[in-house]
Design an enzyme around this catalytic site. Structure first.
Site, mmCIF file in Angstrom:
data_model
loop_
_atom_site.group_PDB
_atom_site.id
_atom_site.type_symbol
_atom_site.label_atom_id
_atom_site.label_comp_id
_atom_site.label_asym_id
_atom_site.label_seq_id
_atom_site.Cartn_x
_atom_site.Cartn_y
_atom_site.Cartn_z
ATOM 1 N N LYS A 122 0.864 -1.184 0.000
ATOM 2 C CA LYS A 122 0.000 0.000 0.000
ATOM 3 C C LYS A 122 0.891 1.222 0.000
ATOM 4 C CE LYS A 122 -4.496 0.809 0.347
ATOM 5 N NZ LYS A 122 -5.557 -0.148 -0.045
HETATM 6 N N1 GLU Z 1 -7.255 0.050 -3.361
HETATM 7 C C1 GLU Z 1 -7.983 -1.136 -3.656
HETATM 8 C C2 GLU Z 1 -7.989 -2.067 -2.460
HETATM 9 O O1 GLU Z 1 -7.810 -1.651 -1.335
HETATM 10 C C3 GLU Z 1 -7.513 -1.815 -4.935
HETATM 11 C C4 GLU Z 1 -6.095 -2.265 -4.936
HETATM 12 C C5 GLU Z 1 -5.596 -2.790 -6.281
HETATM 13 O O2 GLU Z 1 -6.386 -2.886 -7.207
HETATM 14 O O3 GLU Z 1 -4.399 -3.074 -6.365
HETATM 15 O O4 GLU Z 1 -8.265 -3.231 -2.573
#
Ligand code: GLU
Length: 429
Positions: A122
């Site tokens: 993240k």
């Molecule tokens: N931000 C989204 C999540 O928390 C998508 C992450 C992604 O597609 O890599 O799942």
């Protein structure tokens, strides 16, 4: 034993509520419960709890008024045993190391539950982007991308949108990365379709959330076509969740966004509300509705509550005053440990975030695969595959919960940890 009773027997934690506060502490507690259940070796427990790599960067931004300000950015790579690191980038004033670490960890479990070949990561910048001009947003995004360039890559770490970031931000990231490495659409997912984004990606998290709600309703005896729901958050995830729930006959009684909320006891006209929000940029003031606050929305008597905004909103106090039959965690980390215990005691099943909102990263996987193959899938292909993936994941988690008499959350963790641990043993032992 009935399906609802099956949820009842999760051992209640011995740690006192007051000692568990931060998102990471909550996650570690959930991790340990599941890890102990599957008797995970202590060295693997340590390995899977801690992140592989953390990057903390300065992001200087020259504002339109000429002022230079320094912001803090993060990319934390939790685990890549099952595939490249994967996870979104969030722009929000509350972003800090602890939050990014918790969200990176959640991504590892999320990708494992839906069984896609990714790990978890993240990123984020601690900034309130709502006051930024488009020019400032672009400069901020490009500055951040060049700072994390050394640890990302289409086979290493693939960012995506998250809170306050969207397809446009992904286009800038791809462009900035491409300046150095050449045309690389697979470096980010959630791109505009014209730049190699996937059909169905923007709807994917909401659509996936609704697939899990459909399955949960079947499992727990709720008739969705006659059910009522409330949704906190009306951004990308909340708005599509509302749209798809309404299409299945469910009445959406209330929704909120950062500015406030709207309620109608007979159900909101969701197609009209979606049009209203496009124009007004908020749900507030929607004709034919009464106002409702972000706190009050959770106390609405209804069948399904969907937190679809930020983490930590369902506390023990809130949970004790709620009156619903199912919680669907479209947001990441919305439920505190204490609230989780209240729901468990009250026999209210919670579809955990790592299962409920995994539709987004699932279609990110389809997007990445399309980019690598240089081949496009149709809307139908994407949605059919998403449906299969989400329904299978729900079934796997539900079966495990039933088998061991544990909550859906503990079952989801158990499944995910087992998959990541197996891959780790095969690689290193
Ligand atoms: N931000 C989204 C999540 O928390 C998508 C992450 C992604 O597609 O890599 O799942």
């Amino acid at each position: 034993m009935s399906k609802r009773q099956a949820l009842k027997t999760l051992p209640v934690a011995s740690a006192s509520h007051s000692t568990i506060h931060s998102p990471m502490e909550i996650l570690n507690y959930q991790f340990e419960q599941a890890a102990n259940l599957i008797k995970l070796e202590p060295n693997l427990q340590q390995l899977l709890k801690e992140p592989y790599r953390e990057l903390h960067v300065q992001v200087p931004l020259k504002h339109d008024n000429g002022e230079l300000k320094i912001y803090h950015g993060y990319r934390i790579q939790h685990n890549a045993v099952r595939g490249p690191y994967k996870g979104g980038i969030r722009f929000h004033q509350d972003v800090d190391r602890n939050e990014v670490l918790a969200l990176a960890t959640l991504m590892t479990w999320k990708t494992a539950i839906v069984n896609i070949p990714f790990g978890g990561a993240k990123g984020g910048i601690a900034i309130d982007p709502t006051s930024l001009s488009s020019k400032e947003m672009q400069a901020l995004t490009r500055g951040f991308t060049s700072k994390i360039d050394l640890i990302i890559g289409p086979h290493r770490d693939i960012p995506a949108p998250d809170v306050n970031t969207d397809a446009k931000v992904m286009a800038w990231m791809m462009d900035e990365y491409g300046k150095k490495h050449g045309y690389t659409p697979a470096i980010v997912t959630g791109k505009p379709i014209a730049l190699g984004g996937s059909a169905g990606r923007s709807e994917a998290t909401g659509r996936g959330t609704v697939f899990t709600i459909v399955e949960a309703c079947k499992a727990y005896g709720i008739e969705l076509s006659k059910a009522t729901a409330v949704i906190q958050g009306f951004g990308n995830v909340g708005s599509f969740t509302a749209k798809f729930l309404r299409e299945l006959g469910c009445k959406v009684l209330a929704v909120t966004d950062v500015k406030g909320g709207v309620f109608n006891a007979n159900g909101l006209d969701i197609p009209a509300l979606l049009k209203y929000v496009q124009k007004e940029k908020t749900v507030v003031g929607f004709p034919g509705s009464e106002p409702i606050s972000n706190d009050q929305i959770f106390y609405t008597k209804c069948d399904i509550v969907v937190p679809a905004a930020l983490g930590g909103v369902l506390t023990g106090d809130v949970a004790r005053k709620m009156n619903c039959r199912l919680i669907a965690e479209a947001a990441n980390n919305p439920t505190t440990k204490e609230a989780d215990e209240v729901f468990y005691k009250n026999n209210v099943p919670v579809i955990p975030d790592i299962l409920c909102n995994a539709g987004g990263v699932t279609v990110s996987y389809f997007e990445w695969a399309q980019n690598l193959q240089q081949y496009r899938w149709t809307d139908k292909q994407v949605n059919d595959e998403l449906s299969k993936t989400m329904r299978q994941a729900f079934q796997d988690v539900y079966d495990l919960a039933k088998k061991h008499n544990i909550s859906l959350r503990t079952a989801a963790y158990t499944l995910a940890i087992d998959r990541v641990a197996e891959a780790t043993r095969l690689r290193v032992l």
